[in-house]
Design an enzyme around this catalytic site. Sequence first.
Site, PDB file in Angstrom:
ATOM      1  N   HIS A 145       0.752  -1.124  -0.091  1.00  0.00           N
ATOM      2  CA  HIS A 145      -0.309  -0.081   0.069  1.00  0.00           C
ATOM      3  C   HIS A 145       1.180   1.240   0.159  1.00  0.00           C
ATOM      4  CE1 HIS A 145      -2.868   2.985   2.415  1.00  0.00           C
ATOM      5  NE2 HIS A 145      -3.356   2.232   0.894  1.00  0.00           N
ATOM      6  N   HIS A 198      -1.066  10.925  -1.573  1.00  0.00           N
ATOM      7  CA  HIS A 198      -2.415   9.953  -1.848  1.00  0.00           C
ATOM      8  C   HIS A 198      -3.103  11.739  -1.345  1.00  0.00           C
ATOM      9  CE1 HIS A 198      -5.297   8.985   1.465  1.00  0.00           C
ATOM     10  NE2 HIS A 198      -5.289   8.332   0.463  1.00  0.00           N
TER      11      HIS A 198
END
Length: 291
Positions: free
Chosen positions: A41, A83
Amino acid sequence: MHARAVAASTTALLGTTAFLLPLSPARAADGTATAPVVVAHRGASGYAPENTLAAVDKAAALGTAWVENDVQRTKDGELVVVHDDSLQRTTDVEEVFPDRAPWKVKDFTAAEIARLDAGGWFDPAYAGARVPTLEQFVHRVDQHRQKLLLEIKNPELYPGIERDILKVLDNEGWLDRAHVQQRLIVQSFSTDSVRTVHELKPEVKTGFLGTPPVADLPVYAAFADQINPSHSSLTAAYVSAVHGFEGAHGKRLETFTWTVNDAAAARRVAGFGVDGIITNRPDVVRDAVEG
């Protein structure tokens, strides 16, 4: 009602012919048990600053074949891997540009973002790491012969970003047969964004991030190959229901779940029969599900 029966009745009501009876959880086509795919991730972000090249390198060092990242667009149209829609949390933007609050990615040029330290916040050892462009990121993933789960982040902020991403992937050689069939998945929380990618480049495998109702799965199966829920919302019955449908490429819908960082949770979702586990700590999850 059992999830398989729900999936079957829902399919019949909606007139789809894409229903398939799923295999038992965690079983391959030949009937043998298979461990879920492990996806790093934002790179191995439990050990290196997220979405940086260092996180890709760490994932490779841990033997992780799949890497996930997040893509957004700068003021001057460059695609960067970050992100949050703000640069505040993962860079020193407040120090470098103190008068530019709230420090949104879309308000900075690529050259300005390239000046920022994207590693020191995580650990002084990573000070000087940069926010990579999408080109830099996929090049590093390719160097390690890894595979990419690419998330289109906040597409509502960046009209047309799907086409931009596909152009970069094409320019970098990521839309050839080998990459498209084995090494690339594009996902998003946005239904419209996933559908757009499928319409623009039907051969690309796509995933929807979320837990849509079982009754809606036939709609998603028309343009997605995966349904990727949070592990906290997941049940064995839901995974079985997802597996009851064929996705956009005529294969069983898959489930990659996120973000699982401890062994107990990894074993729990593996027991549900998920196809992939997205994690900040790929070594912990791999050892739990393969050991």
